[in-house]
Design an enzyme around this catalytic site. Structure first.
Site, PDB file in Angstrom:
ATOM      1  N   ASP A 163       0.848  -1.190   0.000  1.00  0.00           N
ATOM      2  CA  ASP A 163       0.000   0.000   0.000  1.00  0.00           C
ATOM      3  C   ASP A 163       0.888   1.246   0.000  1.00  0.00           C
ATOM      4  O   ASP A 163       1.912   1.297   0.685  1.00  0.00           O
ATOM      5  CB  ASP A 163      -0.915  -0.001   1.237  1.00  0.00           C
ATOM      6  CG  ASP A 163      -2.068   0.984   1.099  1.00  0.00           C
ATOM      7  OD1 ASP A 163      -3.216   0.552   0.943  1.00  0.00           O
ATOM      8  OD2 ASP A 163      -1.799   2.214   1.145  1.00  0.00           O
ATOM      9  N   ILE A 164       0.474   2.249  -0.764  1.00  0.00           N
ATOM     10  CA  ILE A 164       1.272   3.468  -0.910  1.00  0.00           C
ATOM     11  C   ILE A 164       1.254   4.317   0.363  1.00  0.00           C
ATOM     12  O   ILE A 164       2.136   5.153   0.570  1.00  0.00           O
ATOM     13  CB  ILE A 164       0.756   4.270  -2.130  1.00  0.00           C
ATOM     14  CG1 ILE A 164       1.846   5.140  -2.708  1.00  0.00           C
ATOM     15  CG2 ILE A 164      -0.489   5.069  -1.802  1.00  0.00           C
ATOM     16  CD1 ILE A 164       1.524   5.686  -4.094  1.00  0.00           C
ATOM     17  N   ASN A 177     -12.843  -3.364   2.296  1.00  0.00           N
ATOM     18  CA  ASN A 177     -13.870  -2.336   2.371  1.00  0.00           C
ATOM     19  C   ASN A 177     -14.783  -2.445   1.149  1.00  0.00           C
ATOM     20  O   ASN A 177     -14.295  -2.525   0.022  1.00  0.00           O
ATOM     21  CB  ASN A 177     -13.225  -0.942   2.408  1.00  0.00           C
ATOM     22  CG  ASN A 177     -12.479  -0.705   3.705  1.00  0.00           C
ATOM     23  OD1 ASN A 177     -12.964  -1.050   4.774  1.00  0.00           O
ATOM     24  ND2 ASN A 177     -11.287  -0.125   3.616  1.00  0.00           N
ATOM     25  N   GLU A 236     -12.357   3.292  -1.304  1.00  0.00           N
ATOM     26  CA  GLU A 236     -11.920   4.439  -2.124  1.00  0.00           C
ATOM     27  C   GLU A 236     -11.571   4.041  -3.546  1.00  0.00           C
ATOM     28  O   GLU A 236     -11.693   4.871  -4.456  1.00  0.00           O
ATOM     29  CB  GLU A 236     -10.711   5.120  -1.463  1.00  0.00           C
ATOM     30  CG  GLU A 236     -11.111   5.889  -0.218  1.00  0.00           C
ATOM     31  CD  GLU A 236      -9.973   6.711   0.358  1.00  0.00           C
ATOM     32  OE1 GLU A 236      -8.811   6.430   0.042  1.00  0.00           O
ATOM     33  OE2 GLU A 236     -10.281   7.638   1.123  1.00  0.00           O
ATOM     34  N   HIS A 267     -10.121  -5.186  -3.473  1.00  0.00           N
ATOM     35  CA  HIS A 267      -8.808  -5.394  -2.866  1.00  0.00           C
ATOM     36  C   HIS A 267      -8.992  -5.843  -1.433  1.00  0.00           C
ATOM     37  O   HIS A 267      -9.906  -5.400  -0.744  1.00  0.00           O
ATOM     38  CB  HIS A 267      -7.943  -4.123  -2.925  1.00  0.00           C
ATOM     39  CG  HIS A 267      -8.636  -2.888  -2.478  1.00  0.00           C
ATOM     40  ND1 HIS A 267      -9.578  -2.234  -3.246  1.00  0.00           N
ATOM     41  CD2 HIS A 267      -8.534  -2.165  -1.332  1.00  0.00           C
ATOM     42  CE1 HIS A 267     -10.019  -1.168  -2.604  1.00  0.00           C
ATOM     43  NE2 HIS A 267      -9.412  -1.110  -1.429  1.00  0.00           N
ATOM     44  N   HIS A 283      -6.921  -5.853   2.079  1.00  0.00           N
ATOM     45  CA  HIS A 283      -5.758  -5.325   2.798  1.00  0.00           C
ATOM     46  C   HIS A 283      -5.219  -6.430   3.705  1.00  0.00           C
ATOM     47  O   HIS A 283      -5.989  -7.105   4.392  1.00  0.00           O
ATOM     48  CB  HIS A 283      -6.155  -4.157   3.705  1.00  0.00           C
ATOM     49  CG  HIS A 283      -6.738  -2.966   3.008  1.00  0.00           C
ATOM     50  ND1 HIS A 283      -6.037  -1.798   2.837  1.00  0.00           N
ATOM     51  CD2 HIS A 283      -7.963  -2.743   2.466  1.00  0.00           C
ATOM     52  CE1 HIS A 283      -6.804  -0.899   2.229  1.00  0.00           C
ATOM     53  NE2 HIS A 283      -7.987  -1.452   1.993  1.00  0.00           N
TER      54      HIS A 283
HETATM   55  P1  AMP Z   1      -9.861   1.394   0.362  1.00  0.00           P
HETATM   56  O1  AMP Z   1     -10.227   2.530   1.263  1.00  0.00           O
HETATM   57  O2  AMP Z   1     -10.129   0.056   0.999  1.00  0.00           O
HETATM   58  O3  AMP Z   1     -10.477   1.533  -1.013  1.00  0.00           O
HETATM   59  O4  AMP Z   1      -8.288   1.453   0.232  1.00  0.00           O
HETATM   60  C1  AMP Z   1      -7.606   1.891  -0.901  1.00  0.00           C
HETATM   61  C2  AMP Z   1      -6.141   1.778  -0.585  1.00  0.00           C
HETATM   62  O5  AMP Z   1      -5.398   1.909  -1.780  1.00  0.00           O
HETATM   63  C3  AMP Z   1      -5.619   2.828   0.381  1.00  0.00           C
HETATM   64  O6  AMP Z   1      -5.055   2.183   1.531  1.00  0.00           O
HETATM   65  C4  AMP Z   1      -4.556   3.588  -0.432  1.00  0.00           C
HETATM   66  O7  AMP Z   1      -3.453   3.997   0.327  1.00  0.00           O
HETATM   67  C5  AMP Z   1      -4.186   2.548  -1.477  1.00  0.00           C
HETATM   68  N1  AMP Z   1      -3.644   3.071  -2.716  1.00  0.00           N
HETATM   69  C6  AMP Z   1      -4.142   4.054  -3.495  1.00  0.00           C
HETATM   70  N2  AMP Z   1      -3.376   4.252  -4.574  1.00  0.00           N
HETATM   71  C7  AMP Z   1      -2.368   3.350  -4.492  1.00  0.00           C
HETATM   72  C8  AMP Z   1      -1.239   3.041  -5.308  1.00  0.00           C
HETATM   73  N3  AMP Z   1      -1.002   3.707  -6.450  1.00  0.00           N
HETATM   74  N4  AMP Z   1      -0.406   2.054  -4.918  1.00  0.00           N
HETATM   75  C9  AMP Z   1      -0.630   1.384  -3.769  1.00  0.00           C
HETATM   76  N5  AMP Z   1      -1.681   1.625  -2.957  1.00  0.00           N
HETATM   77  C10 AMP Z   1      -2.527   2.600  -3.310  1.00  0.00           C
END
Ligand code: AMP
Length: 125
Positions: free
Chosen positions: A39-40, A97, A105, A110, A112
Site C-alpha cells: 500500500d502506498i 472495504n 476508495e 482489494h 488489505h
Molecule cells: P480502500 O479505502 O479500501 O479503497 O483502500 C484503498 C487503498 O489503496 C488505500 O489504503 C490507499 O493507500 C491505497 N492506494 C491508493 N493508490 C495506491 C497506489 N497507487 N499504490 C498502492 N496503494 C494505493
C-alpha cells in the site's frame, strides 16, 4: 471519496492501471489470478493489498460474477502473500472495504493485509 460497491467497472481506476503496468507498484506476489503489492500509504508496519486481475469492483461484484477458478486463485493468493510476508506465525488482519459505509476508495476489489505489530481491537468504536 468513498465509492459505490456496485455499478459498472471503471477501466481507469488506479488498480486497473497498475494491472496494465501504466503505474508502478512495489510487488510482493503475482499469480495467474491475483497481484499483491505494498500500500502506498501504509497503516501498519506491513500493509499489502491483494487484488484479483479481473475487472471486479467490490466483494459483492466478485462473489457474484467471478469464476470458481478466479475465486479460488484469489483466496489462495491472499494466503500465499501473508505467508511470503512472514505473517503466518505472528498473525495478521485481513480487511476488505465494500461501498460507502466502509469507505471503499478504489473501485477495484482489494483485500488489505495488515501485520508487523499487535493490531488492537477490530474496529474503532
Ligand atoms: P480502500 O479505502 O479500501 O479503497 O483502500 C484503498 C487503498 O489503496 C488505500 O489504503 C490507499 O493507500 C491505497 N492506494 C491508493 N493508490 C495506491 C497506489 N497507487 N499504490 C498502492 N496503494 C494505493
Amino acid at each position: 471519496m468513498p465509492v459505490d460497491a456496485l455499478g459498472a467497472y471503471d477501466d481507469n481506476n488506479i488498480f486497473a492501471r497498475i494491472l496494465r503496468g501504466e503505474i508502478p507498484c512495489k510487488q510482493v506476489h503475482e499469480t495467474p489470478h491475483a497481484l499483491a503489492f505494498h500500500d502506498i500509504n501504509p497503516q501498519a508496519p506491513t500493509h499489502v493489498l491483494v487484488i484479483p486481475k479481473g475487472p471486479y469492483r467490490s466483494w459483492a461484484d466478485f462473489s457474484a460474477k467471478a469464476s470458481e477458478a478466479e475465486i479460488a486463485g484469489f483466496v489462495r493468493a491472499v494466503g500465499e502473500t501473508a505467508k511470503l510476508l512472514g505473517l503466518e506465525e505472528p498473525g495478521y488482519r485481513l480487511l476488505a472495504n465494500a461501498g460507502v459505509n466502509a469507505h471503499q476508495e478504489v473501485p477495484h476489489l482489494h483485500v488489505h493485509i495488515f501485520g508487523g505489530r499487535a493490531l488492537g481491537p477490530m474496529l474503532a468504536r
